[in-house]
Design an enzyme around this catalytic site. Structure first.
Site, PDB file in Angstrom:
ATOM      1  N   GLU A   1      -0.976  -8.406  12.737  1.00  0.00           N
ATOM      2  CA  GLU A   1      -0.443  -6.822  12.579  1.00  0.00           C
ATOM      3  C   GLU A   1      -0.270  -6.595  14.020  1.00  0.00           C
ATOM      4  OE1 GLU A   1       1.064  -5.824  10.072  1.00  0.00           O
ATOM      5  OE2 GLU A   1       0.005  -3.921   9.722  1.00  0.00           O
TER       6      GLU A   1
ATOM      7  N   GLY B   1      10.250  -2.835   5.574  1.00  0.00           N
ATOM      8  CA  GLY B   1      10.462  -1.598   6.362  1.00  0.00           C
ATOM      9  C   GLY B   1      10.596  -0.201   5.740  1.00  0.00           C
TER      10      GLY B   1
ATOM     11  N   ASP C   1      -3.464  -0.630   6.744  1.00  0.00           N
ATOM     12  CA  ASP C   1      -2.440  -1.318   6.001  1.00  0.00           C
ATOM     13  C   ASP C   1      -3.311  -2.709   5.566  1.00  0.00           C
ATOM     14  OD1 ASP C   1      -0.839   0.583   6.225  1.00  0.00           O
ATOM     15  OD2 ASP C   1       0.879  -0.626   6.787  1.00  0.00           O
TER      16      ASP C   1
ATOM     17  N   LYS D   1       0.737  -1.310   0.042  1.00  0.00           N
ATOM     18  CA  LYS D   1       0.106   0.128  -0.011  1.00  0.00           C
ATOM     19  C   LYS D   1       0.939   1.368  -0.091  1.00  0.00           C
ATOM     20  CE  LYS D   1       0.403   2.244   4.208  1.00  0.00           C
ATOM     21  NZ  LYS D   1       1.500   1.757   4.376  1.00  0.00           N
TER      22      LYS D   1
ATOM     23  N   SER E   1       4.386  -5.832   6.147  1.00  0.00           N
ATOM     24  CA  SER E   1       3.884  -6.517   7.305  1.00  0.00           C
ATOM     25  C   SER E   1       2.606  -6.965   7.170  1.00  0.00           C
ATOM     26  CB  SER E   1       4.395  -5.967   8.615  1.00  0.00           C
ATOM     27  OG  SER E   1       3.543  -5.019   8.713  1.00  0.00           O
TER      28      SER E   1
END
Length: 387
Positions: A193, A141, A204, A10, A147
């Site tokens: 998450e 990251g 996300d 995203k 993630s």
């Protein structure tokens, strides 16, 4: 039988940071995916291990399923149809299982992701041996939702073999989930998450699950349908950032200059709302698409200026902005800022030669460049082999 699931990353198109202070923000999915394949051994394999392979990092972890059962007894009694949060006590047991894997010091940040894997797998599938392979087109990251894409793709693969969803396993190619199944998938991904991030917003994983675009304000998420193609150059500056510190910095600036910052946040809110209106309105021909792209480019530049007012830009981001401006392209940071990634709008009529020149110049600065279509599909699965 093997299942493969994929879930997109995203970007934040507009409104980052200001959303914390009540403004509207717009997020969108990317056609850059994380892939999870799940395969169960046959009885003749005599394999009683759960294996996790992170192909891109050349890492593999494995646990005897009996040991996982002993460590996570509560997971065995849970239903895949009822997403459940991991208790503090169970989290400690999972951490012990992960610690035994001796993750390299340089990759220790992966521990929370491996913990999320063990929780989601055990809750949705119980204590069965299997091999799970992860690959991804998303940098880790960098603020592109890697993630969340991992949690969504993993949950999609696991749920596709559960009684909680109904999918046609004989269908060729990628298969989408139904509306109620997407809701279940999103809730499980959110539990993953939470293990990774503590208190995530849920944005996300929602973008990764449903795809397309999402407008959000004060915790309320609204799915919006894009009516125009959008392509972005995503430049990863490879500069790490401390999201909490950046968010705190904006809050501190707001305390020092409440009136000025209030106007900044109101301006961002207007930008986000105008952007979502443009994206949703029909574009019947090439001319109207070009006009819409020009408006989006202006809104992106305005949003970037306001982000600079908030104090979340960085020298690396400014380098990208200067480089793309030379080619009359509009750019803005996406996500927390302070490094991370920068979006550059690639208009429909832009020549490939110009794009190549921009990429070459940015890569010469040590940056990583990716091209992605914006607002595409969400989580999907495909099946292969015999059941």
């Amino acid at each position: 039988m093997e299942v493969k699931a994929r879930a997109p990353g995203k970007i934040i198109l507009a409104g980052e940071h200001a959303v914390v202070h009540g403004s509207t923000a717009v997020a969108a999915s990317l056609d850059l995916y994380t892939y999870v394949s799940l395969r169960f051994p046959t009885p003749s394999d005599n394999d009683e291990f759960l294996r996790l392979q992170l192909k891109d990092l050349a890492l593999e972890f494995s646990w005897p399923v009996a040991r996982i059962k002993d460590a996570l007894p509560e997971a065995g009694s849970l239903l895949s149809s009822k997403p459940t949060s991991c208790s503090i006590e169970t989290m400690k047991s999972i951490a012990a299982q992960v610690e035994e894997q001796n993750i390299p010091e340089a990759k220790i940040g992966l521990a929370s992701g491996v913990s999320a894997f063990l929780w989601l797998y055990s809750c949705i599938h119980g204590f069965k041996p299997a091999t799970v392979v992860i690959t991804s087109e998303l940098p880790l990251g960098a603020g592109l939702g890697s993630s969340a894409a991992f949690c969504v793709a993993l949950s999609a693969a696991l749920l596709s073999f559960s009684d909680s969803v109904s999918l046609d396993m004989s269908q060729q190619g990628w298969t989408a989930f139904g509306e109620s199944e997407l809701e279940l998938l999103n809730k499980w991904a959110f539990e993953g998450e939470k293990i990774i991030h503590g208190k995530p917003s849920g944005l996300d994983n929602t973008v990764s699950t449903y795809g397309n675009m999402i407008k959000f304000r004060s915790g309320n998420l609204t799915l919006i349908q894009s009516n125009m193609p959008l392509k972005m150059l995503i430049t990863n500056t490879k500069v790490g950032r401390n999201t909490k510190a950046l968010v705190a910095g904006v809050s501190e600036r707001t305390i020092r200059h409440p009136d000025a910052m209030s106007l900044v946040f109101n301006a961002v809110d207007s930008i986000s709302n105008e952007l979502s209106t443009i994206i949703q309105s029909p574009a019947p021909d090439e001319l109207s698409i070009t006009e819409k792209e020009e408006k989006i480019a202006e809104l992106m530049e305005m949003n970037q200026g306001l982000l600079q007012c908030m104090g979340v830009s960085h020298a690396s981001i400014e380098t990208v902005l200067r480089t793309t401006l030379k080619y009359k392209l509009a750019s803005k940071l996406t996500g927390a800022g302070g490094g991370g990634c920068v979006l550059t709008l690639l208009p429909t009529l832009l020549s490939g030669t110009v794009v190549d020149k921009v990429i070459a110049e940015l890569e010469s600065c040590g940056f990583q460049c990716l091209i992605a279509a914006i607002g595409g599909k969400g989580a999907e699965v495909s099946f292969s082999g015999s059941s």
